[in-house]
Write a protein that holds these residues in place. Structure first.
Motif, PDB file in Angstrom:
ATOM      1  N   PHE A 126      -4.669   5.997  -8.251  1.00 56.72           N
ATOM      2  CA  PHE A 126      -4.698   5.963  -6.798  1.00 56.72           C
ATOM      3  C   PHE A 126      -4.234   4.601  -6.294  1.00 56.72           C
ATOM      4  O   PHE A 126      -4.233   3.621  -7.029  1.00 56.72           O
ATOM      5  CB  PHE A 126      -6.120   6.213  -6.270  1.00 56.72           C
ATOM      6  CG  PHE A 126      -6.792   7.435  -6.836  1.00 56.72           C
ATOM      7  CD1 PHE A 126      -6.520   8.692  -6.314  1.00 56.72           C
ATOM      8  CD2 PHE A 126      -7.688   7.337  -7.888  1.00 56.72           C
ATOM      9  CE1 PHE A 126      -7.135   9.818  -6.823  1.00 56.72           C
ATOM     10  CE2 PHE A 126      -8.312   8.456  -8.405  1.00 56.72           C
ATOM     11  CZ  PHE A 126      -8.038   9.707  -7.871  1.00 56.72           C
ATOM     12  N   ASP A 127      -3.869   4.571  -5.021  1.00 53.03           N
ATOM     13  CA  ASP A 127      -3.663   3.279  -4.389  1.00 53.03           C
ATOM     14  C   ASP A 127      -5.026   2.606  -4.231  1.00 53.03           C
ATOM     15  O   ASP A 127      -6.075   3.224  -4.421  1.00 53.03           O
ATOM     16  CB  ASP A 127      -2.981   3.454  -3.028  1.00 53.03           C
ATOM     17  CG  ASP A 127      -3.820   4.282  -2.064  1.00 53.03           C
ATOM     18  OD1 ASP A 127      -4.760   3.721  -1.473  1.00 53.03           O
ATOM     19  OD2 ASP A 127      -3.535   5.476  -1.914  1.00 53.03           O
ATOM     20  N   ALA A 153      -7.587   4.313  -1.603  1.00 58.92           N
ATOM     21  CA  ALA A 153      -8.142   5.577  -2.079  1.00 58.92           C
ATOM     22  C   ALA A 153      -8.953   5.365  -3.350  1.00 58.92           C
ATOM     23  O   ALA A 153     -10.012   5.982  -3.543  1.00 58.92           O
ATOM     24  CB  ALA A 153      -7.012   6.579  -2.321  1.00 58.92           C
ATOM     25  N   HIS A 212       0.823  -1.204   0.000  1.00 57.68           N
ATOM     26  CA  HIS A 212       0.000   0.000   0.000  1.00 57.68           C
ATOM     27  C   HIS A 212       0.860   1.257   0.000  1.00 57.68           C
ATOM     28  O   HIS A 212       0.560   2.234  -0.690  1.00 57.68           O
ATOM     29  CB  HIS A 212      -0.924   0.006   1.221  1.00 57.68           C
ATOM     30  CG  HIS A 212      -1.782   1.236   1.323  1.00 57.68           C
ATOM     31  ND1 HIS A 212      -1.527   2.238   2.230  1.00 57.68           N
ATOM     32  CD2 HIS A 212      -2.861   1.627   0.612  1.00 57.68           C
ATOM     33  CE1 HIS A 212      -2.425   3.191   2.083  1.00 57.68           C
ATOM     34  NE2 HIS A 212      -3.251   2.844   1.107  1.00 57.68           N
ATOM     35  N   GLU A 213       1.960   1.228   0.746  1.00 55.21           N
ATOM     36  CA  GLU A 213       2.849   2.395   0.784  1.00 55.21           C
ATOM     37  C   GLU A 213       3.513   2.627  -0.570  1.00 55.21           C
ATOM     38  O   GLU A 213       3.687   3.771  -0.995  1.00 55.21           O
ATOM     39  CB  GLU A 213       3.901   2.210   1.875  1.00 55.21           C
ATOM     40  CG  GLU A 213       3.338   2.313   3.292  1.00 55.21           C
ATOM     41  CD  GLU A 213       4.349   1.921   4.343  1.00 55.21           C
ATOM     42  OE1 GLU A 213       4.208   2.371   5.499  1.00 55.21           O
ATOM     43  OE2 GLU A 213       5.279   1.131   4.026  1.00 55.21           O
ATOM     44  N   ARG A 214       3.862   1.533  -1.263  1.00 49.89           N
ATOM     45  CA  ARG A 214       4.445   1.697  -2.591  1.00 49.89           C
ATOM     46  C   ARG A 214       3.414   2.230  -3.581  1.00 49.89           C
ATOM     47  O   ARG A 214       3.723   3.044  -4.459  1.00 49.89           O
ATOM     48  CB  ARG A 214       5.015   0.362  -3.073  1.00 49.89           C
ATOM     49  CG  ARG A 214       6.343  -0.001  -2.410  1.00 49.89           C
ATOM     50  CD  ARG A 214       7.009  -1.154  -3.123  1.00 49.89           C
ATOM     51  NE  ARG A 214       6.274  -2.403  -2.954  1.00 49.89           N
ATOM     52  CZ  ARG A 214       6.441  -3.220  -1.923  1.00 49.89           C
ATOM     53  NH1 ARG A 214       7.310  -2.932  -0.975  1.00 49.89           N
ATOM     54  NH2 ARG A 214       5.743  -4.331  -1.837  1.00 49.89           N
ATOM     55  N   GLN A 215       2.171   1.766  -3.440  1.00 51.28           N
ATOM     56  CA  GLN A 215       1.107   2.288  -4.294  1.00 51.28           C
ATOM     57  C   GLN A 215       0.891   3.775  -4.037  1.00 51.28           C
ATOM     58  O   GLN A 215       0.701   4.563  -4.976  1.00 51.28           O
ATOM     59  CB  GLN A 215      -0.188   1.516  -4.064  1.00 51.28           C
ATOM     60  CG  GLN A 215      -0.176   0.109  -4.622  1.00 51.28           C
ATOM     61  CD  GLN A 215      -1.483  -0.617  -4.357  1.00 51.28           C
ATOM     62  OE1 GLN A 215      -2.261  -0.234  -3.477  1.00 51.28           O
ATOM     63  NE2 GLN A 215      -1.724  -1.673  -5.124  1.00 51.28           N
ATOM     64  N   ARG A 216       0.927   4.161  -2.784  1.00 57.78           N
ATOM     65  CA  ARG A 216       0.749   5.569  -2.437  1.00 57.78           C
ATOM     66  C   ARG A 216       1.834   6.438  -3.075  1.00 57.78           C
ATOM     67  O   ARG A 216       1.578   7.549  -3.508  1.00 57.78           O
ATOM     68  CB  ARG A 216       0.792   5.740  -0.919  1.00 57.78           C
ATOM     69  CG  ARG A 216      -0.452   5.280  -0.189  1.00 57.78           C
ATOM     70  CD  ARG A 216      -1.554   6.307  -0.267  1.00 57.78           C
ATOM     71  NE  ARG A 216      -1.187   7.545   0.438  1.00 57.78           N
ATOM     72  CZ  ARG A 216      -1.828   8.698   0.299  1.00 57.78           C
ATOM     73  NH1 ARG A 216      -2.834   8.792  -0.527  1.00 57.78           N
ATOM     74  NH2 ARG A 216      -1.451   9.758   0.981  1.00 57.78           N
ATOM     75  N   GLU A 217       3.049   5.892  -3.145  1.00 53.03           N
ATOM     76  CA  GLU A 217       4.141   6.652  -3.749  1.00 53.03           C
ATOM     77  C   GLU A 217       3.937   6.850  -5.247  1.00 53.03           C
ATOM     78  O   GLU A 217       4.437   7.812  -5.824  1.00 53.03           O
ATOM     79  CB  GLU A 217       5.475   5.937  -3.499  1.00 53.03           C
ATOM     80  CG  GLU A 217       5.972   6.039  -2.069  1.00 53.03           C
ATOM     81  CD  GLU A 217       7.374   5.477  -1.920  1.00 53.03           C
ATOM     82  OE1 GLU A 217       7.813   4.728  -2.827  1.00 53.03           O
ATOM     83  OE2 GLU A 217       8.023   5.786  -0.905  1.00 53.03           O
ATOM     84  N   ARG A 263       0.968   7.337  -6.679  1.00 55.51           N
ATOM     85  CA  ARG A 263      -0.263   8.073  -6.993  1.00 55.51           C
ATOM     86  C   ARG A 263       0.071   9.319  -7.814  1.00 55.51           C
ATOM     87  O   ARG A 263       1.122   9.933  -7.666  1.00 55.51           O
ATOM     88  CB  ARG A 263      -0.997   8.459  -5.709  1.00 55.51           C
ATOM     89  CG  ARG A 263      -0.304   9.515  -4.859  1.00 55.51           C
ATOM     90  CD  ARG A 263      -1.003   9.656  -3.508  1.00 55.51           C
ATOM     91  NE  ARG A 263      -0.457  10.719  -2.688  1.00 55.51           N
ATOM     92  CZ  ARG A 263       0.632  10.630  -1.948  1.00 55.51           C
ATOM     93  NH1 ARG A 263       1.321   9.500  -1.935  1.00 55.51           N
ATOM     94  NH2 ARG A 263       1.048  11.650  -1.211  1.00 55.51           N
TER      95      ARG A 263
END
Length: 294
Positions: free
Chosen positions: A66-67, A70, A41-46, A48
């Motif tokens: 988006f991750d 979101a 999830h943190e990698r997906q957030r990066e 975005r």
């Protein structure tokens, strides 16, 4: 990735369905990047991102990634409102398409907000109408310009701040639901020349700057993200007059106050930012280089 891993992926791509193969690739990425200490999830957030840009046929294109968390929130909100619009269309007999409803739902969710009331969600749905009851406009500023023909007593040449023309009927529709702030240069009630009476610009001056400069004169950043800058600094006796003000984004504003950049007029008469190395004989005067805000 090693050759063996690539061959394994090729085999899986042939044997697995598309959805399953996507999950396999995602799991492989998670394993390879486990050493970075970040969760999936943190990698997906990066990763975005969001963009709004001009497309073909004078349309505006919105693109966003988006991750999963979101993204599911956004998808749920858009689908829920699209379903409400679908029920409204069924009642009114509208021939709006699914894609059009999705676009209208996005516009509503981005530019408007739910109205706070004591009614429950089920009551709100029962009271839905084609006008989307329970949704009220957010405080959004849209700057449009229009000419007034004194001879005919009619409005003409309506357009957006970037010069895109709009129909007069669309202008009237916008004005019906808007707080209208007339930007009339040097008119009573809209003082654009304050001299040394005050340092901060007025709302009328900021609107006039947006209409004139349209963007940061240094880098082209959108006007809504910019500050009003005194060309001749306030601390150097510069007046708060429209002729002594320009739009600068925070980064370009910092260049002026801390890196020796200066605002100058270009050959076309428009303001631009000059680096201390380039210089310019036509550069407008500014204050001494110090950290005080303009």
């Amino acid at each position: 990735m090693s050759q063996a891993e690539e061959l394994e992926l090729i085999v899986l791509a042939i044997s697995e369905g598309l959805d399953q193969f996507k999950k396999t690739v995602a799991r492989g990425e998670d394993q390879r990047r486990a050493e970075d200490g970040l969760t999936r999830h943190e990698r997906q957030r990066e990763r975005r991102c969001g963009k709004v840009f001009d497309g073909e046929n004078e349309m505006v294109v919105l693109h966003a990634e988006f991750d999963r968390v979101a993204g599911d929130r956004v998808r749920t909100a858009v689908h829920d409102l699209s379903d409400r619009l679908f029920r409204d269309d069924a009642k009114s007999g509208s021939d709006r398409t699914h894609d059009q409803r999705m676009a209208d739902a996005l516009v509503t969710l981005i530019t408007q907000q739910p109205e706070s009331s004591g009614t429950s969600e089920s009551e709100d749905l029962e009271n839905d109408s084609s006008e989307c009851d329970g949704i009220v406009p957010q405080a959004t500023t849209l700057i449009v310009s229009v000419d007034y023909d004194a001879l005919s007593g009619q409005l003409k040449n309506a357009g957006l701040i970037d010069g895109t023309p709009i129909d007069i009927d669309d202008f009237r529709h916008i004005a019906c639901g808007a707080g209208v702030v007339p930007a009339i240069f040097a008119a009573d009630g809209q003082p654009l020349y304050l001299g040394r009476k005050q340092r901060a610009v007025t709302a009328a001056q900021k609107l006039a700057l947006i209409a004139r400069d349209k963007q940061c004169v240094g880098c082209g950043m959108r006007a809504s993200a910019c500050d009003a800058h005194h060309i001749v600094w306030w601390d150097h006796d510069g007046p708060t007059d429209i002729t002594n003000l320009v739009l600068l984004c925070p980064k370009c504003h910092k260049k002026v106050h801390k890196q020796g950049y200066a605002v100058a007029r270009g050959p076309d008469g428009r303001h631009q930012l000059k680096s201390p190395k380039r210089g310019s004989a036509g550069a407008l005067p500014r204050g001494p280089t110090r950290t005080a805000a303009a």
